[in-house]
Design a protein around this motif. Sequence first.
Motif, PDB file in Angstrom:
ATOM      1  N   LEU A 228      80.282  29.014 -26.511  1.00 30.79           N
ATOM      2  CA  LEU A 228      81.529  28.584 -25.856  1.00 30.79           C
ATOM      3  C   LEU A 228      82.186  27.216 -25.089  1.00 30.79           C
ATOM      4  O   LEU A 228      83.518  27.618 -25.799  1.00 30.79           O
ATOM      5  CB  LEU A 228      81.608  29.442 -24.302  1.00 30.79           C
ATOM      6  CG  LEU A 228      80.269  30.736 -25.073  1.00 30.79           C
ATOM      7  CD1 LEU A 228      79.857  31.786 -23.702  1.00 30.79           C
ATOM      8  CD2 LEU A 228      81.854  31.738 -25.426  1.00 30.79           C
ATOM      9  N   ILE A 229      81.640  27.114 -25.357  1.00 29.94           N
ATOM     10  CA  ILE A 229      82.041  25.192 -24.766  1.00 29.94           C
ATOM     11  C   ILE A 229      81.710  24.349 -25.707  1.00 29.94           C
ATOM     12  O   ILE A 229      80.435  23.585 -25.480  1.00 29.94           O
ATOM     13  CB  ILE A 229      80.704  25.135 -23.360  1.00 29.94           C
ATOM     14  CG1 ILE A 229      81.066  26.186 -22.033  1.00 29.94           C
ATOM     15  CG2 ILE A 229      81.444  23.751 -22.439  1.00 29.94           C
ATOM     16  CD1 ILE A 229      81.061  25.880 -20.764  1.00 29.94           C
ATOM     17  N   HIS A 230      82.869  23.550 -26.169  1.00 29.05           N
ATOM     18  CA  HIS A 230      82.743  22.847 -26.718  1.00 29.05           C
ATOM     19  C   HIS A 230      83.114  21.223 -26.287  1.00 29.05           C
ATOM     20  O   HIS A 230      83.680  20.934 -25.044  1.00 29.05           O
ATOM     21  CB  HIS A 230      84.125  22.863 -28.371  1.00 29.05           C
ATOM     22  CG  HIS A 230      83.208  23.464 -29.055  1.00 29.05           C
ATOM     23  ND1 HIS A 230      84.519  25.030 -27.967  1.00 29.05           N
ATOM     24  CD2 HIS A 230      82.436  24.158 -30.099  1.00 29.05           C
ATOM     25  CE1 HIS A 230      83.839  25.880 -29.470  1.00 29.05           C
ATOM     26  NE2 HIS A 230      82.642  25.475 -30.051  1.00 29.05           N
ATOM     27  N   GLY A 231      82.315  20.119 -26.164  1.00 24.84           N
ATOM     28  CA  GLY A 231      82.884  19.012 -26.110  1.00 24.84           C
ATOM     29  C   GLY A 231      82.027  17.632 -26.847  1.00 24.84           C
ATOM     30  O   GLY A 231      81.604  17.964 -27.852  1.00 24.84           O
ATOM     31  N   GLN A 234      76.459  18.047 -26.652  1.00 17.33           N
ATOM     32  CA  GLN A 234      74.908  18.672 -25.536  1.00 17.33           C
ATOM     33  C   GLN A 234      74.039  19.818 -25.781  1.00 17.33           C
ATOM     34  O   GLN A 234      74.956  20.019 -26.261  1.00 17.33           O
ATOM     35  CB  GLN A 234      75.188  18.508 -23.636  1.00 17.33           C
ATOM     36  CG  GLN A 234      75.574  16.966 -23.449  1.00 17.33           C
ATOM     37  CD  GLN A 234      77.095  16.813 -24.027  1.00 17.33           C
ATOM     38  OE1 GLN A 234      77.869  17.080 -23.722  1.00 17.33           O
ATOM     39  NE2 GLN A 234      77.778  15.470 -23.243  1.00 17.33           N
ATOM     40  N   GLU A 235      73.383  19.863 -25.572  1.00 14.20           N
ATOM     41  CA  GLU A 235      72.566  20.904 -26.053  1.00 14.20           C
ATOM     42  C   GLU A 235      71.963  21.886 -27.397  1.00 14.20           C
ATOM     43  O   GLU A 235      73.248  22.294 -27.117  1.00 14.20           O
ATOM     44  CB  GLU A 235      72.640  22.413 -24.902  1.00 14.20           C
ATOM     45  CG  GLU A 235      72.877  21.880 -23.416  1.00 14.20           C
ATOM     46  CD  GLU A 235      70.544  21.700 -23.208  1.00 14.20           C
ATOM     47  OE1 GLU A 235      70.023  22.897 -23.154  1.00 14.20           O
ATOM     48  OE2 GLU A 235      70.439  20.799 -22.921  1.00 14.20           O
ATOM     49  N   GLY A 236      71.959  20.474 -28.709  1.00 11.20           N
ATOM     50  CA  GLY A 236      71.923  20.782 -29.752  1.00 11.20           C
ATOM     51  C   GLY A 236      73.298  21.202 -30.646  1.00 11.20           C
ATOM     52  O   GLY A 236      74.059  22.240 -30.516  1.00 11.20           O
ATOM     53  N   GLY A 237      74.676  20.541 -29.821  1.00 13.10           N
ATOM     54  CA  GLY A 237      75.839  20.998 -29.421  1.00 13.10           C
ATOM     55  C   GLY A 237      76.108  22.968 -29.092  1.00 13.10           C
ATOM     56  O   GLY A 237      77.689  22.840 -29.458  1.00 13.10           O
ATOM     57  N   LEU A 238      75.608  23.449 -28.338  1.00  9.32           N
ATOM     58  CA  LEU A 238      76.061  24.360 -28.170  1.00  9.32           C
ATOM     59  C   LEU A 238      76.461  24.905 -26.776  1.00  9.32           C
ATOM     60  O   LEU A 238      76.842  26.196 -26.406  1.00  9.32           O
ATOM     61  CB  LEU A 238      74.587  25.911 -27.847  1.00  9.32           C
ATOM     62  CG  LEU A 238      74.089  25.280 -29.954  1.00  9.32           C
ATOM     63  CD1 LEU A 238      72.763  26.340 -29.803  1.00  9.32           C
ATOM     64  CD2 LEU A 238      75.128  26.388 -30.745  1.00  9.32           C
ATOM     65  N   ARG A 239      76.547  23.913 -25.512  1.00  9.21           N
ATOM     66  CA  ARG A 239      77.350  23.616 -24.898  1.00  9.21           C
ATOM     67  C   ARG A 239      77.317  22.612 -24.394  1.00  9.21           C
ATOM     68  O   ARG A 239      76.286  21.702 -23.463  1.00  9.21           O
ATOM     69  CB  ARG A 239      75.136  24.239 -23.543  1.00  9.21           C
ATOM     70  CG  ARG A 239      75.607  25.046 -22.350  1.00  9.21           C
ATOM     71  CD  ARG A 239      76.145  24.164 -21.172  1.00  9.21           C
ATOM     72  NE  ARG A 239      76.640  25.183 -20.314  1.00  9.21           N
ATOM     73  CZ  ARG A 239      76.886  24.524 -18.835  1.00  9.21           C
ATOM     74  NH1 ARG A 239      76.944  23.510 -18.924  1.00  9.21           N
ATOM     75  NH2 ARG A 239      77.531  24.955 -18.060  1.00  9.21           N
ATOM     76  N   GLY A 240      78.640  21.725 -24.402  1.00 10.75           N
ATOM     77  CA  GLY A 240      78.986  21.080 -24.143  1.00 10.75           C
ATOM     78  C   GLY A 240      78.752  21.150 -22.569  1.00 10.75           C
ATOM     79  O   GLY A 240      79.671  21.730 -21.617  1.00 10.75           O
ATOM     80  N   GLY A 241      78.931  19.212 -22.130  1.00  9.35           N
ATOM     81  CA  GLY A 241      79.483  18.886 -20.729  1.00  9.35           C
ATOM     82  C   GLY A 241      78.203  17.888 -20.309  1.00  9.35           C
ATOM     83  O   GLY A 241      77.374  17.946 -21.205  1.00  9.35           O
ATOM     84  N   THR A 242      78.480  16.895 -19.047  1.00  8.33           N
ATOM     85  CA  THR A 242      77.206  16.210 -18.768  1.00  8.33           C
ATOM     86  C   THR A 242      76.632  16.709 -18.278  1.00  8.33           C
ATOM     87  O   THR A 242      76.791  18.337 -17.264  1.00  8.33           O
ATOM     88  CB  THR A 242      78.480  15.757 -17.214  1.00  8.33           C
ATOM     89  OG1 THR A 242      79.441  14.758 -18.073  1.00  8.33           O
ATOM     90  CG2 THR A 242      76.917  14.270 -16.743  1.00  8.33           C
ATOM     91  N   TYR A 243      74.810  16.870 -18.013  1.00 13.70           N
ATOM     92  CA  TYR A 243      73.945  17.295 -18.302  1.00 13.70           C
ATOM     93  C   TYR A 243      73.711  16.766 -16.647  1.00 13.70           C
ATOM     94  O   TYR A 243      73.803  16.185 -15.718  1.00 13.70           O
ATOM     95  CB  TYR A 243      72.318  16.196 -18.424  1.00 13.70           C
ATOM     96  CG  TYR A 243      72.237  16.366 -20.179  1.00 13.70           C
ATOM     97  CD1 TYR A 243      71.822  17.948 -20.780  1.00 13.70           C
ATOM     98  CD2 TYR A 243      72.916  15.600 -21.378  1.00 13.70           C
ATOM     99  CE1 TYR A 243      71.957  17.727 -21.842  1.00 13.70           C
ATOM    100  CE2 TYR A 243      72.698  16.017 -22.479  1.00 13.70           C
ATOM    101  CZ  TYR A 243      72.119  16.895 -22.566  1.00 13.70           C
ATOM    102  OH  TYR A 243      72.232  17.366 -24.072  1.00 13.70           O
ATOM    103  N   ASN A 244      73.135  18.410 -15.619  1.00 14.79           N
ATOM    104  CA  ASN A 244      73.344  18.922 -14.880  1.00 14.79           C
ATOM    105  C   ASN A 244      71.742  18.824 -14.533  1.00 14.79           C
ATOM    106  O   ASN A 244      71.518  18.845 -13.997  1.00 14.79           O
ATOM    107  CB  ASN A 244      74.039  20.118 -14.379  1.00 14.79           C
ATOM    108  CG  ASN A 244      73.404  20.442 -12.061  1.00 14.79           C
ATOM    109  OD1 ASN A 244      73.011  19.333 -12.080  1.00 14.79           O
ATOM    110  ND2 ASN A 244      75.022  20.908 -11.437  1.00 14.79           N
ATOM    111  N   THR A 245      71.338  16.617 -14.521  1.00 14.34           N
ATOM    112  CA  THR A 245      69.632  16.129 -14.218  1.00 14.34           C
ATOM    113  C   THR A 245      69.932  17.238 -12.656  1.00 14.34           C
ATOM    114  O   THR A 245      68.094  17.458 -13.134  1.00 14.34           O
ATOM    115  CB  THR A 245      69.766  14.798 -14.334  1.00 14.34           C
ATOM    116  OG1 THR A 245      70.247  14.091 -15.446  1.00 14.34           O
ATOM    117  CG2 THR A 245      68.698  14.801 -14.471  1.00 14.34           C
TER     118      THR A 245
END
Length: 292
Positions: A228-231, A234-245
């Motif tokens: 749904l979110i390209h970026g 992250q997350e194997g290309g399935l959830r783009g966006g900076t990691y909320n560590t």
Amino acid sequence: MISKPKSPEYLDSASTTKVDDKVLKSMIPFFTENYGNASSNHDFGKLAKNAIEKARTKVGELINCDEKEIIFTSGSTESINLAIKGYTESNTEKGNHIITVKTEHKAVLSTCEYLETKGYEVTYLDVDENGLISLSELRDAVYENTLLIAIMYVNNETGVIQPINEIGKIARESGVTFFCDATQAVGKIKVDVEEDSIDMLCFSGHKLNGPKGIGVLYKRGDIEITPLIHGGGQEGGLRGGTYNTPLIVGLGKACELINNEFESNFSKLIEKRLEIEKYYESNNIGIINFKS
């Protein structure tokens, strides 16, 4: 002399829970000291990424899956959208029919209603007086063009537990992918995606004494979904966006605590429930006798 009124006792943990002190403690360093971007290729970033992967392992251990099958999201609502929309978009050749239940969470129902506007057919199963679906009706609802079954584990309003193991078997035997909203189940009862033949599953951190704003989508390795979110991949290309560590670390800690303390916490929960039920029964309030 007027006595001070008692503070109300919180009884809405199905809605959200308090962050455990140990969870909060685990998160703080990733706000104040170890704040590197987990996608950065330097020591600060590597430290954050390592913490994320450790959390991923702890989450996987809780539901009995490989850590590589865990996708971090903002919560169950996003996970539900990613699972249902992402799966239908990636698997159009398998059909255009979805099976769900009339008593599902609004996030599932709204997503299915949206897909109906895109040409998908949705069967909404009824429940009986005890809130349970009919397994025979589920079997009868599976057609050649059925590509997804979406049924929640535990109802968020009634607490009814669906026969997930049997549902998983029906889905597996029919060759249909099974998605389960386990938001109200994980942390409260044992959830095993292998034993229950679950292909995709979601839950949120704030339902199990973790932080708000973080959730999980478990996706079996061979399941294909569209992001749904390209970026930034992250997350194997399935959830783009900076990691909320910090929040990911907190969720991992919450899952670790459940793994280590499940039996003792479950016993305390049962004791508390019996105490509340006894009070209501003795005062003849709020009691409904369901048929067995």
